[in-house]
Design an enzyme around this catalytic site. Structure first.
Site, PDB file in Angstrom:
ATOM      1  N   HIS A 131       0.814  -1.224   0.000  1.00 46.98           N
ATOM      2  CA  HIS A 131       0.000   0.000   0.000  1.00 46.98           C
ATOM      3  C   HIS A 131       0.848   1.274   0.000  1.00 46.98           C
ATOM      4  O   HIS A 131       0.300   2.372  -0.183  1.00 46.98           O
ATOM      5  CB  HIS A 131      -0.927   0.037   1.213  1.00 46.98           C
ATOM      6  CG  HIS A 131      -1.958  -1.057   1.229  1.00 46.98           C
ATOM      7  ND1 HIS A 131      -2.821  -1.271   0.177  1.00 46.98           N
ATOM      8  CD2 HIS A 131      -2.258  -2.003   2.161  1.00 46.98           C
ATOM      9  CE1 HIS A 131      -3.605  -2.306   0.470  1.00 46.98           C
ATOM     10  NE2 HIS A 131      -3.279  -2.768   1.656  1.00 46.98           N
ATOM     11  N   ASP A 168      -2.742 -10.860  -2.026  1.00 47.47           N
ATOM     12  CA  ASP A 168      -3.300 -10.294  -0.788  1.00 47.47           C
ATOM     13  C   ASP A 168      -4.786  -9.957  -1.012  1.00 47.47           C
ATOM     14  O   ASP A 168      -5.205  -9.654  -2.126  1.00 47.47           O
ATOM     15  CB  ASP A 168      -2.519  -9.028  -0.430  1.00 47.47           C
ATOM     16  CG  ASP A 168      -2.855  -8.487   0.952  1.00 47.47           C
ATOM     17  OD1 ASP A 168      -2.120  -8.808   1.909  1.00 47.47           O
ATOM     18  OD2 ASP A 168      -3.845  -7.733   1.074  1.00 47.47           O
ATOM     19  N   HIS A 170      -6.252  -7.341  -0.233  1.00 43.37           N
ATOM     20  CA  HIS A 170      -6.403  -5.932  -0.600  1.00 43.37           C
ATOM     21  C   HIS A 170      -5.646  -5.622  -1.888  1.00 43.37           C
ATOM     22  O   HIS A 170      -4.615  -6.232  -2.171  1.00 43.37           O
ATOM     23  CB  HIS A 170      -5.852  -5.038   0.514  1.00 43.37           C
ATOM     24  CG  HIS A 170      -6.487  -5.272   1.851  1.00 43.37           C
ATOM     25  ND1 HIS A 170      -5.961  -6.151   2.780  1.00 43.37           N
ATOM     26  CD2 HIS A 170      -7.616  -4.760   2.399  1.00 43.37           C
ATOM     27  CE1 HIS A 170      -6.733  -6.159   3.869  1.00 43.37           C
ATOM     28  NE2 HIS A 170      -7.749  -5.332   3.660  1.00 43.37           N
ATOM     29  N   ASP A 255      -4.442 -12.712   4.234  1.00 48.21           N
ATOM     30  CA  ASP A 255      -5.758 -12.248   4.678  1.00 48.21           C
ATOM     31  C   ASP A 255      -6.880 -12.730   3.755  1.00 48.21           C
ATOM     32  O   ASP A 255      -8.042 -12.401   3.966  1.00 48.21           O
ATOM     33  CB  ASP A 255      -5.800 -10.713   4.856  1.00 48.21           C
ATOM     34  CG  ASP A 255      -4.998  -9.963   3.821  1.00 48.21           C
ATOM     35  OD1 ASP A 255      -4.584 -10.583   2.815  1.00 48.21           O
ATOM     36  OD2 ASP A 255      -4.789  -8.740   3.992  1.00 48.21           O
TER      37      ASP A 255
HETATM   38 ZN   LIG Z   1      -4.131  -7.154   2.932  1.00 52.14          ZN
END
Ligand SMILES: [Zn+2]
Length: 353
Positions: A131, A168, A170, A255
Site C-alpha cells: 500500500h 493479498d 487488498h 488475509d
Molecule cells: Zn491485505
C-alpha cells in the site's frame, strides 16, 4: 533444477522485524511474525530452506520508488515512541530500521535467486509494503518492498520483465501506481472489491507504455479455492506465459484465508497450495528459480503461519507435478465466471487467452 541443494528455498527471518511496533493494539502486530518464525522451525519444513541475513536498503535505493521528503519523514520516526502517518499506519522507535531492512531483505533474496541455486525465496518481514505510495504511508506500509524489489531486479540484476502477482486480500495500490506507465513490470492482482484501499477496478489497466500491463481482478466476498484456481488457470497462466518474465515477485497476503478478521474470502490451506503450485509451475516454464515471495497481510495467526508453511512445503518438496483437476472441475461461482469473461474481453487487445 539439477543443481538444487536439498535446501530448496532461501528465506529471510530475523528478530529485527519483530521490533517494528505500530502500537499495543494494532492488528499488524509483531506476533504475526513470531508465529511464522515458530512454525518454520518445525521438522516438516525446517530442512527445506536456508535462512540468510537481511541488510538495510540505502537512500539511493529507496529513491527508486519514494520521494526524498518522504524518506526523510520516515527516517525522523527513528527512536521516537510512536508516530502516526495515516489513520492506520504508525512507526515506533525501531520501525525505520525494520522497514529499510525489509526492503534490503528482498534485495538479498534476489541476489541469491540469480545464482540459480534455489527454487524460490521468501522474505518473512514486516512492515508490509504494497500500500505504500511514492510519498505516502498507507495501510500499515512504510516502504513498498515489492516495488523496490522490482526496481532492484531491473536496475541491478539486468531483468527486463518483472511479473508481480499480488494475492493479498487488498489491492496493492502503491505497487500499481509505481509501474502504471511501464511495460517492464506487469502487475496482476486479485482482491476483494469494493474494499480498502478503493483502487483496483476493471478500468485500471495501465497507461501509455503500461497499457495492458496492469491486470486487476476485482472480486466480491466469498471467493473460494476453486475460484482462485480458475482465475490462475484462465487468466494468469496465459498472460504470464506470453509475457515470459525474468522474475516473478509475489505479494503474499494471507488475509484471503477463510477465518481472517479483515477479509471476506474463503480460501483454505489447500487454496494456498493451489496458488503456490501455479506460481511454481509458471516460474519453471518461464524463469526457473526466480520466484520470490514477500509477506504482506494476514491477520488470523493460524491461517498466516500455516499458509506460509504450505507454500514453503509445496515448493520445497515439489512433489506435485500437475495441477488440481479436482479444483478446476468444481465450478466457480457465477460472479467469478462473469468476472473472468469480462477480464478476458477487456484484455483481449493485449493478451491471448
Ligand atoms: Zn491485505
Amino acid at each position: 533444477m539439477e543443481n538444487c541443494s536439498p535446501k530448496n528455498i532461501v528465506v529471510i527471518s530475523d528478530p529485527l522485524f519483530l521490533k517494528h511496533n505500530p502500537g499495543p493494539t494494532h492488528i499488524e502486530s509483531p506476533r504475526r511474525l513470531e508465529v511464522i518464525y515458530e512454525r518454520i522451525e518445525k521438522p516438516d519444513i525446517k530442512d527445506l530452506y536456508v535462512n540468510i541475513a537481511p541488510r538495510p536498503a540505502n537512500i539511493e535505493e529507496l529513491l527508486w520508488n519514494h520521494s526524498q521528503d518522504y524518506i526523510e519523514t520516515i527516517a525522523q520516526s527513528k527512536g521516537k515512541d510512536i508516530v502516526q502517518f495515516d489513520p492506520d499506519t504508525y512507526a515506533g522507535a525501531y520501525s525505520w530500521d525494520a522497514a529499510i531492512n525489509a526492503v534490503g531483505a528482498c534485495f538479498n533474496c534476489l541476489d541469491k535467486l540469480i545464482t540459480n541455486q534455489f527454487r524460490a525465496g521468501f522474505a518473512l518481514v514486516r512492515p508490509p509494503g504494497h500500500h505504500a505510495e511514492y510519498s505516502k504511508a498507507r495501510g500499515f506500509c512504510l516502504f513498498n518492498n515489492i516495488a523496490l524489489a522490482a526496481h532492484y531486479a531491473i536496475n541491478k540484476l539486468g531483468a527486463q520483465r518483472i511479473l508481480i502477482v499480488d494475492f493479498d486480500l487488498h489491492h496493492g495500490n502503491g505497487t500499481q501506481w509505481s509501474f502504471y506507465n511501464s511495460s517492464n513490470v506487469l502487475y496482476f492482482s486479485t482482491h476483494q472489491f469494493p474494499y480498502y484501499p478503493g483502487t483496483g477496478s476493471l478500468d485500471e489497466i495501465g497507461e501509455g507504455e503500461g497499457e495492458g500491463f496492469t491486470v486487476n481482478i476485482p472480486l466480491f466476498r466469498g471467493v473460494r479455492d476453486e475460484d482462485m484456481a480458475n482465475i490462475y488457470e484462465q487468466i494468469l497462466m496465459p498472460i504470464a506465459y506470453s509475457y515470459n518474465p525474468d522474475f516473478i515477485l509475489v505479494s503474499a497476503g494471507f488475509d484471503i484465508y477463510v477465518d481472517d478478521p479483515l477479509g471476506g474470502f474463503q480460501i483454505s490451506l489447500n487454496g494456498f497450495s493451489i496458488i503456490a503450485n501455479y506460481l511454481f509451475d509458471i516460474s519453471k516454464h518461464t524463469c526457473p528459480g526466480r520466484l520470490f515471495f514477500v509477506l504482506e497481510g494476514g491477520y488470523n495467526l493460524y491461517g498466516l503461519s500455516e499458509g506460509v508453511a504450505t507454500i514453503i512445503k509445496e515448493i520445497g518438496l515439489g512433489q506435485r507435478d500437475k495441477i488440481f483437476d479436482a479444483e478446476l472441475s468444481l465450478s466457480p461461482s457465477v460472479s467469478i465466471l462473469d468476472t473472468i469473461s469480462e477480464v478476458k474481453k477487456i484484455y483481449s487487445n493485449y493478451w491471448k487467452f
